[in-house]
Design a protein around this motif. Sequence first.
Motif, PDB file in Angstrom:
ATOM      1  N   ASP A  74       0.785  -1.232   0.000  1.00 56.99           N
ATOM      2  CA  ASP A  74       0.000   0.000   0.000  1.00 56.99           C
ATOM      3  C   ASP A  74       0.817   1.281   0.000  1.00 56.99           C
ATOM      4  O   ASP A  74       0.261   2.365   0.215  1.00 56.99           O
ATOM      5  CB  ASP A  74      -0.950  -0.010   1.204  1.00 56.99           C
ATOM      6  CG  ASP A  74      -1.952  -1.159   1.139  1.00 56.99           C
ATOM      7  OD1 ASP A  74      -2.306  -1.552   0.006  1.00 56.99           O
ATOM      8  OD2 ASP A  74      -2.354  -1.659   2.205  1.00 56.99           O
ATOM      9  N   ASP A  75       2.106   1.182  -0.237  1.00 57.49           N
ATOM     10  CA  ASP A  75       2.976   2.360  -0.296  1.00 57.49           C
ATOM     11  C   ASP A  75       3.816   2.305  -1.569  1.00 57.49           C
ATOM     12  O   ASP A  75       3.964   1.238  -2.173  1.00 57.49           O
ATOM     13  CB  ASP A  75       3.919   2.405   0.916  1.00 57.49           C
ATOM     14  CG  ASP A  75       3.176   2.554   2.225  1.00 57.49           C
ATOM     15  OD1 ASP A  75       2.458   3.554   2.368  1.00 57.49           O
ATOM     16  OD2 ASP A  75       3.302   1.658   3.084  1.00 57.49           O
ATOM     17  N   PRO A  76       4.402   3.434  -1.977  1.00 59.02           N
ATOM     18  CA  PRO A  76       5.399   3.362  -3.047  1.00 59.02           C
ATOM     19  C   PRO A  76       6.595   2.532  -2.589  1.00 59.02           C
ATOM     20  O   PRO A  76       6.845   2.377  -1.384  1.00 59.02           O
ATOM     21  CB  PRO A  76       5.787   4.831  -3.264  1.00 59.02           C
ATOM     22  CG  PRO A  76       4.655   5.628  -2.699  1.00 59.02           C
ATOM     23  CD  PRO A  76       4.138   4.814  -1.544  1.00 59.02           C
ATOM     24  N   ALA A  77       7.336   2.007  -3.530  1.00 51.86           N
ATOM     25  CA  ALA A  77       8.533   1.217  -3.229  1.00 51.86           C
ATOM     26  C   ALA A  77       9.638   2.122  -2.697  1.00 51.86           C
ATOM     27  O   ALA A  77       9.594   3.342  -2.864  1.00 51.86           O
ATOM     28  CB  ALA A  77       9.007   0.510  -4.493  1.00 51.86           C
ATOM     29  N   PRO A  78      10.649   1.544  -2.048  1.00 57.10           N
ATOM     30  CA  PRO A  78      11.838   2.332  -1.715  1.00 57.10           C
ATOM     31  C   PRO A  78      12.602   2.672  -2.981  1.00 57.10           C
ATOM     32  O   PRO A  78      12.282   2.181  -4.072  1.00 57.10           O
ATOM     33  CB  PRO A  78      12.640   1.389  -0.812  1.00 57.10           C
ATOM     34  CG  PRO A  78      12.249   0.016  -1.274  1.00 57.10           C
ATOM     35  CD  PRO A  78      10.789   0.130  -1.652  1.00 57.10           C
ATOM     36  N   THR A  79      13.618   3.499  -2.865  1.00 57.83           N
ATOM     37  CA  THR A  79      14.444   3.879  -4.011  1.00 57.83           C
ATOM     38  C   THR A  79      15.087   2.646  -4.646  1.00 57.83           C
ATOM     39  O   THR A  79      15.745   1.857  -3.963  1.00 57.83           O
ATOM     40  CB  THR A  79      15.540   4.860  -3.580  1.00 57.83           C
ATOM     41  OG1 THR A  79      14.931   6.024  -3.027  1.00 57.83           O
ATOM     42  CG2 THR A  79      16.414   5.264  -4.754  1.00 57.83           C
ATOM     43  N   MET A  80      14.884   2.481  -5.944  1.00 64.09           N
ATOM     44  CA  MET A  80      15.524   1.395  -6.667  1.00 64.09           C
ATOM     45  C   MET A  80      17.004   1.724  -6.860  1.00 64.09           C
ATOM     46  O   MET A  80      17.349   2.777  -7.409  1.00 64.09           O
ATOM     47  CB  MET A  80      14.876   1.197  -8.034  1.00 64.09           C
ATOM     48  CG  MET A  80      13.446   0.701  -8.006  1.00 64.09           C
ATOM     49  SD  MET A  80      13.248  -0.997  -7.404  1.00 64.09           S
ATOM     50  CE  MET A  80      12.567  -0.666  -5.764  1.00 64.09           C
ATOM     51  N   THR A  81      17.871   0.849  -6.420  1.00 60.09           N
ATOM     52  CA  THR A  81      19.307   0.991  -6.636  1.00 60.09           C
ATOM     53  C   THR A  81      19.736  -0.004  -7.712  1.00 60.09           C
ATOM     54  O   THR A  81      18.917  -0.785  -8.214  1.00 60.09           O
ATOM     55  CB  THR A  81      20.090   0.715  -5.343  1.00 60.09           C
ATOM     56  OG1 THR A  81      19.986  -0.696  -5.028  1.00 60.09           O
ATOM     57  CG2 THR A  81      19.533   1.528  -4.173  1.00 60.09           C
ATOM     58  N   THR A  82      20.997  -0.002  -8.042  1.00 63.76           N
ATOM     59  CA  THR A  82      21.493  -0.949  -9.050  1.00 63.76           C
ATOM     60  C   THR A  82      21.518  -2.387  -8.527  1.00 63.76           C
ATOM     61  O   THR A  82      21.723  -3.316  -9.297  1.00 63.76           O
ATOM     62  CB  THR A  82      22.904  -0.561  -9.512  1.00 63.76           C
ATOM     63  OG1 THR A  82      23.785  -0.530  -8.384  1.00 63.76           O
ATOM     64  CG2 THR A  82      22.895   0.811 -10.181  1.00 63.76           C
ATOM     65  N   GLN A  83      21.286  -2.563  -7.212  1.00 59.25           N
ATOM     66  CA  GLN A  83      21.310  -3.888  -6.599  1.00 59.25           C
ATOM     67  C   GLN A  83      19.923  -4.320  -6.127  1.00 59.25           C
ATOM     68  O   GLN A  83      19.796  -5.193  -5.269  1.00 59.25           O
ATOM     69  CB  GLN A  83      22.276  -3.879  -5.397  1.00 59.25           C
ATOM     70  CG  GLN A  83      23.706  -3.518  -5.743  1.00 59.25           C
ATOM     71  CD  GLN A  83      24.365  -4.575  -6.603  1.00 59.25           C
ATOM     72  OE1 GLN A  83      24.155  -5.773  -6.402  1.00 59.25           O
ATOM     73  NE2 GLN A  83      25.170  -4.148  -7.566  1.00 59.25           N
ATOM     74  N   PHE A  84      18.870  -3.738  -6.699  1.00 60.71           N
ATOM     75  CA  PHE A  84      17.523  -3.986  -6.205  1.00 60.71           C
ATOM     76  C   PHE A  84      17.079  -5.432  -6.310  1.00 60.71           C
ATOM     77  O   PHE A  84      16.129  -5.856  -5.646  1.00 60.71           O
ATOM     78  CB  PHE A  84      16.519  -3.093  -6.957  1.00 60.71           C
ATOM     79  CG  PHE A  84      16.290  -3.488  -8.384  1.00 60.71           C
ATOM     80  CD1 PHE A  84      15.380  -4.479  -8.724  1.00 60.71           C
ATOM     81  CD2 PHE A  84      17.012  -2.884  -9.411  1.00 60.71           C
ATOM     82  CE1 PHE A  84      15.186  -4.851 -10.047  1.00 60.71           C
ATOM     83  CE2 PHE A  84      16.825  -3.245 -10.732  1.00 60.71           C
ATOM     84  CZ  PHE A  84      15.915  -4.241 -11.055  1.00 60.71           C
ATOM     85  N   PHE A  85      17.716  -6.213  -7.162  1.00 62.27           N
ATOM     86  CA  PHE A  85      17.300  -7.599  -7.382  1.00 62.27           C
ATOM     87  C   PHE A  85      17.806  -8.542  -6.291  1.00 62.27           C
ATOM     88  O   PHE A  85      17.536  -9.745  -6.338  1.00 62.27           O
ATOM     89  CB  PHE A  85      17.766  -8.086  -8.761  1.00 62.27           C
ATOM     90  CG  PHE A  85      19.254  -7.888  -8.989  1.00 62.27           C
ATOM     91  CD1 PHE A  85      20.166  -8.853  -8.601  1.00 62.27           C
ATOM     92  CD2 PHE A  85      19.736  -6.721  -9.569  1.00 62.27           C
ATOM     93  CE1 PHE A  85      21.525  -8.673  -8.794  1.00 62.27           C
ATOM     94  CE2 PHE A  85      21.094  -6.530  -9.769  1.00 62.27           C
ATOM     95  CZ  PHE A  85      21.996  -7.501  -9.367  1.00 62.27           C
ATOM     96  N   GLY A  86      18.538  -8.007  -5.311  1.00 61.96           N
ATOM     97  CA  GLY A  86      19.045  -8.829  -4.214  1.00 61.96           C
ATOM     98  C   GLY A  86      18.287  -8.557  -2.928  1.00 61.96           C
ATOM     99  O   GLY A  86      18.193  -7.410  -2.480  1.00 61.96           O
ATOM    100  N   PHE A  87      17.750  -9.583  -2.291  1.00 60.31           N
ATOM    101  CA  PHE A  87      16.959  -9.435  -1.071  1.00 60.31           C
ATOM    102  C   PHE A  87      17.743  -8.734   0.036  1.00 60.31           C
ATOM    103  O   PHE A  87      17.213  -7.909   0.769  1.00 60.31           O
ATOM    104  CB  PHE A  87      16.486 -10.824  -0.609  1.00 60.31           C
ATOM    105  CG  PHE A  87      15.889 -10.852   0.773  1.00 60.31           C
ATOM    106  CD1 PHE A  87      14.839  -9.999   1.116  1.00 60.31           C
ATOM    107  CD2 PHE A  87      16.367 -11.739   1.732  1.00 60.31           C
ATOM    108  CE1 PHE A  87      14.285 -10.036   2.393  1.00 60.31           C
ATOM    109  CE2 PHE A  87      15.819 -11.787   3.005  1.00 60.31           C
ATOM    110  CZ  PHE A  87      14.780 -10.934   3.334  1.00 60.31           C
ATOM    111  N   GLY A  88      19.034  -9.025   0.159  1.00 59.23           N
ATOM    112  CA  GLY A  88      19.832  -8.463   1.244  1.00 59.23           C
ATOM    113  C   GLY A  88      20.347  -7.066   0.990  1.00 59.23           C
ATOM    114  O   GLY A  88      21.020  -6.491   1.845  1.00 59.23           O
ATOM    115  N   ASN A  89      20.024  -6.473  -0.173  1.00 59.45           N
ATOM    116  CA  ASN A  89      20.605  -5.175  -0.529  1.00 59.45           C
ATOM    117  C   ASN A  89      19.725  -3.985  -0.175  1.00 59.45           C
ATOM    118  O   ASN A  89      20.081  -2.841  -0.455  1.00 59.45           O
ATOM    119  CB  ASN A  89      20.895  -5.142  -2.034  1.00 59.45           C
ATOM    120  CG  ASN A  89      21.942  -6.166  -2.422  1.00 59.45           C
ATOM    121  OD1 ASN A  89      22.865  -6.435  -1.664  1.00 59.45           O
ATOM    122  ND2 ASN A  89      21.800  -6.756  -3.600  1.00 59.45           N
TER     123      ASN A  89
END
Length: 371
Positions: free
Chosen positions: A274-289
């Motif tokens: 129900d909220d916008p996502a956090p800032t997408m970084t170049t490592q967004f595809f990693g759960f721990g990032n």
Amino acid sequence: MKNGIQANIGATPGRKVYAVDLFCGAGGLTHGLVKAGVDVRLGVDIDPACEHPYVANNNARFLLKSVEELEASELERHYRKNGIKLLAGCAPCQTFSTYNQKATESDKRWWLLLQFSRLVDELSPDLVTMENVPRLIEQNVFDEFVANLEGNGYSVAYRVVNCAEYGVPQQRNRLVLLASKLGPISLLTPEQFGKRPRTVKEAIGNLPPLSAGTSHPKDPLHQCSALSEINMRRIKASRPGGTWRDWPRELVADCHKKSSGKTYPSVYGRMTWDDPAPTMTTQFFGFGNGRFGHPEQDRAISLREGAILQSFPPDYEFTRPGEQVCQKSIGRLIGNAVPVTLGEVIGASLLSHVSEATKKAYRSRRRSRSQ
């Protein structure tokens, strides 16, 4: 864009706006400018991985070249003689990012903004736009960039915006600069742009489900990273909007058990619907990032989901058909991109400005003739 601003743009016939996009990346800014009605003719970048997504999704040419080696004549030929010239770009921002605590003026990227400034001097475009991270505003190199524009007769406006307020389904603060030789200029407000904030669920809630480490057969970009056994246990213990502090102690990473690590809760988190996502970084595809866990499914978000959260269209092509998808490479292109919707805001602002300047000039001419 179905609102009053768009209607106003088309109300007054005038010269068309043609653009060149420096540091174009995968084409986020270009795609947004085109959606607003700007004719982008050329994108320039030093990364060969950008060429296919840029050309495949945009009716523009791509030039693989460093801006440091670029000559104004190479850009000039792509404009039209009777058009309004726009020079756009987002110089690599990592050196100014809050994630980079070791940035210094010795970093070569620090001075790419001045190469942008050099090309403005040599081309003398009617319009200039630049997008970057907010921290750039604190740097002397930005002051020099603005002073050079003003010294060359440009009206300059800049401010930090939260992209979520313009309909990007992501909390992303960016510095946007507009400059014009046609008169005072400003960025449209969220109200003028006419799009409301969007949630994660609105953006990606209808995508097919995935298991960790798999991809969807009809969309190779809808793929997600595999999870180790410990990380699978961690994501199952994670709640939307929570942190690793919610986990049983045996799941907490050793670095977070130390007092120095307790102040870093914004990793290993799930997003909330129900909220916008956090800032997408170049490592967004990693759960721990970061907070890049899917709100419901036990996995990190997919490359396609990250692209959509960057407001790319769901069918934006990042790889050639049949080409193997490299998560690291595509993740970098997506994370570094200007959100398409922000590019559309910038384009709509520029076209609205041109429309008003055209009408003002027309009224002035009529008054002169009547005197």
